[in-house]
Enzyme design. Structure first.
Site, mmCIF file in Angstrom:
data_model
loop_
_atom_site.group_PDB
_atom_site.id
_atom_site.type_symbol
_atom_site.label_atom_id
_atom_site.label_comp_id
_atom_site.label_asym_id
_atom_site.label_seq_id
_atom_site.Cartn_x
_atom_site.Cartn_y
_atom_site.Cartn_z
ATOM 1 N N TYR A 33 0.826 -1.203 0.000
ATOM 2 C CA TYR A 33 0.000 0.000 0.000
ATOM 3 C C TYR A 33 0.854 1.245 0.000
ATOM 4 O O TYR A 33 2.064 1.194 0.194
ATOM 5 C CB TYR A 33 -0.964 -0.011 1.196
ATOM 6 C CG TYR A 33 -0.340 0.338 2.536
ATOM 7 C CD1 TYR A 33 0.509 -0.536 3.192
ATOM 8 C CD2 TYR A 33 -0.622 1.567 3.153
ATOM 9 C CE1 TYR A 33 1.062 -0.209 4.423
ATOM 10 C CE2 TYR A 33 -0.065 1.897 4.382
ATOM 11 C CZ TYR A 33 0.777 1.008 5.011
ATOM 12 O OH TYR A 33 1.332 1.343 6.220
ATOM 13 N N LYS A 147 6.430 -2.051 1.850
ATOM 14 C CA LYS A 147 5.262 -1.466 2.529
ATOM 15 C C LYS A 147 4.065 -2.396 2.390
ATOM 16 O O LYS A 147 3.147 -2.155 1.599
ATOM 17 C CB LYS A 147 4.975 -0.065 1.969
ATOM 18 C CG LYS A 147 4.100 0.792 2.882
ATOM 19 C CD LYS A 147 4.147 2.244 2.444
ATOM 20 C CE LYS A 147 3.128 3.124 3.131
ATOM 21 N NZ LYS A 147 3.248 3.201 4.583
ATOM 22 N N GLU A 179 11.616 2.461 14.401
ATOM 23 C CA GLU A 179 10.740 3.534 13.923
ATOM 24 C C GLU A 179 9.450 3.527 14.722
ATOM 25 O O GLU A 179 9.271 2.696 15.613
ATOM 26 C CB GLU A 179 10.453 3.365 12.418
ATOM 27 C CG GLU A 179 9.840 2.034 12.064
ATOM 28 C CD GLU A 179 9.713 1.788 10.563
ATOM 29 O OE1 GLU A 179 9.634 2.758 9.771
ATOM 30 O OE2 GLU A 179 9.660 0.611 10.176
ATOM 31 N N LEU A 203 10.868 1.221 7.209
ATOM 32 C CA LEU A 203 10.303 1.671 5.941
ATOM 33 C C LEU A 203 11.075 2.905 5.475
ATOM 34 O O LEU A 203 11.397 3.780 6.284
ATOM 35 C CB LEU A 203 8.821 2.024 6.112
ATOM 36 C CG LEU A 203 8.160 2.388 4.781
ATOM 37 C CD1 LEU A 203 7.924 1.142 3.939
ATOM 38 C CD2 LEU A 203 6.864 3.136 4.989
HETATM 39 N N1 PDD Z 1 2.723 5.082 7.298
HETATM 40 N N2 PDD Z 1 7.385 3.836 8.880
HETATM 41 C C1 PDD Z 1 6.258 3.124 8.882
HETATM 42 C C2 PDD Z 1 6.242 1.801 9.585
HETATM 43 C C3 PDD Z 1 5.107 3.610 8.205
HETATM 44 O O1 PDD Z 1 3.972 2.880 8.188
HETATM 45 C C4 PDD Z 1 5.169 4.876 7.577
HETATM 46 C C5 PDD Z 1 4.003 5.448 6.823
HETATM 47 C C6 PDD Z 1 6.382 5.609 7.629
HETATM 48 C C7 PDD Z 1 6.535 6.946 6.964
HETATM 49 O O2 PDD Z 1 6.580 6.823 5.561
HETATM 50 P P1 PDD Z 1 6.073 8.016 4.619
HETATM 51 O O3 PDD Z 1 6.835 9.228 5.018
HETATM 52 O O4 PDD Z 1 6.415 7.551 3.257
HETATM 53 O O5 PDD Z 1 4.600 8.192 4.868
HETATM 54 C C8 PDD Z 1 7.461 5.039 8.279
HETATM 55 C C9 PDD Z 1 1.552 5.546 6.574
HETATM 56 C C10 PDD Z 1 1.400 7.022 6.580
HETATM 57 C C11 PDD Z 1 0.333 4.800 7.090
HETATM 58 O O6 PDD Z 1 0.472 3.603 7.293
HETATM 59 O O7 PDD Z 1 -0.736 5.398 7.268
#
Ligand code: PDD
Length: 283
Positions: A33, A147, A179, A203
């Site tokens: 996703y 992801k 994270e 991620l």
């Molecule tokens: N989550 N780390 C994890 C485990 C994440 O699920 C996310 C993003 C990030 C940040 O990635 P980005 O800057 O590309 O959004 C880091 C999204 C926002 C979610 O699951 O809703």
């Protein structure tokens, strides 16, 4: 008011949007996703999200079901049909429906679903007041750089945080913070920004990459390396980055206030810089 949702080539009212009970996303969490932010009716960092999607699919031996240009058109059409000014677009691609079998099926048609969420992203109490985090062991699988939709452990982490009166959890492995449950973790010590280096343990956040670039442009010192929970507790500031949180200050770790217990100046400045840059570059 019902949303218009995209499912496999059709734009449908959400009540009519359906996927198969045999979908491997449902049976095996066999899907990936992306979450892209919409600001002023425009997409933030679309190319970054599209590139990561292509990489996630490649790592799982799935073909991209749509080209990047088609994906952009679908995002824009969804923004227009839902009259979305500010919020999020959730995109999910699964390997598709097939009789249940652990081996990847041959010739399954990927399932592609996108929907909008009209939520404020600029004016959030968390941006103003900061968030409280707890630490939990990182019990996720070893390919966190992909992801995938396997979000049960992050979801449990968020619940553990809520039960402890906090907002989120930072995950810790071998003493080092990996994270947040849905964001990348940063600390600030003596004016230096520290965030974990890229690898399979986290991620590769699109917001993280943008903030790294903007911090360097603003002549801030950045170190990409692992940091311990003890270092985080002794930091001057901390914050998280994600598509939905942008830059959100962290003001408490495991019940202990961080620094002065208020959002720090660097986190506040980076949030402003990030929002200005995103507005200017949104497409
Ligand atoms: N989550 N780390 C994890 C485990 C994440 O699920 C996310 C993003 C990030 C940040 O990635 P980005 O800057 O590309 O959004 C880091 C999204 C926002 C979610 O699951 O809703």
């Amino acid at each position: 008011m019902s949303r218009i949702v995209y499912v496999n080539g059709s734009f449908l009212p959400e009540e009519e949007a359906k996927v198969s009970v045999f979908d491997r996303g449902f049976l095996f969490a066999d899907g990936v996703y992306e979450v892209t932010t919409v600001l002023g009716g425009k997409l933030i960092d679309f190319d970054g999200h599209a590139a990561r999607l292509e990489r996630s699919l490649g790592e799982l031996e799935m073909e991209s079901p749509v080209s990047r240009a088609e994906l952009l058109d679908i995002h824009r059409e969804l923004v227009a049909r839902n009259d979305l000014a500010e919020g999020l677009i959730y995109l999910q691609v699964t390997r598709g429906a097939a009789d249940r079998d652990f081996a990847f099926p041959e010739g399954a048609m990927p399932t592609v679903v996108l929907f909008t969420q009209a939520v404020p992203v600029i004016d959030r109490p968390s941006a103003l007041n900061g968030i409280k985090v707890i630490s939990i062991p990182d019990l996720r699988w070893g390919r966190r750089d992909i992801k995938t939709v396997q979000l049960l452990y992050p979801s449990m982490g968020k619940m553990a945080a809520k039960k402890a009166g906090a907002d989120d959890a930072w995950m810790v492995e071998d003493g080092f913070v990996t994270e947040g449950t849905s964001n990348n973790a940063w600390i600030v010590k003596d004016g230096k920004l520290i965030t974990r280096h890229l690898g399979t343990e986290i991620l590769h956040g699109i917001t993280r990459a943008a903030v790294l670039r903007l911090a360097e442009e603003a002549q801030m010192t950045v170190e990409e390396r692992p940091f311990t929970l003890a270092e985080a507790r002794a930091a001057d500031e901390a914050f998280v980055t994600s598509a939905s949180a942008f830059v959100t200050p962290v003001v408490e770790i495991d019940g202990q206030p961080l620094g002065e217990g208020r959002p720090g100046p660097l986190a506040r400045r980076l949030r402003e810089i990030y929002i200005d840059d995103s507005r200017a570059k949104a497409i």
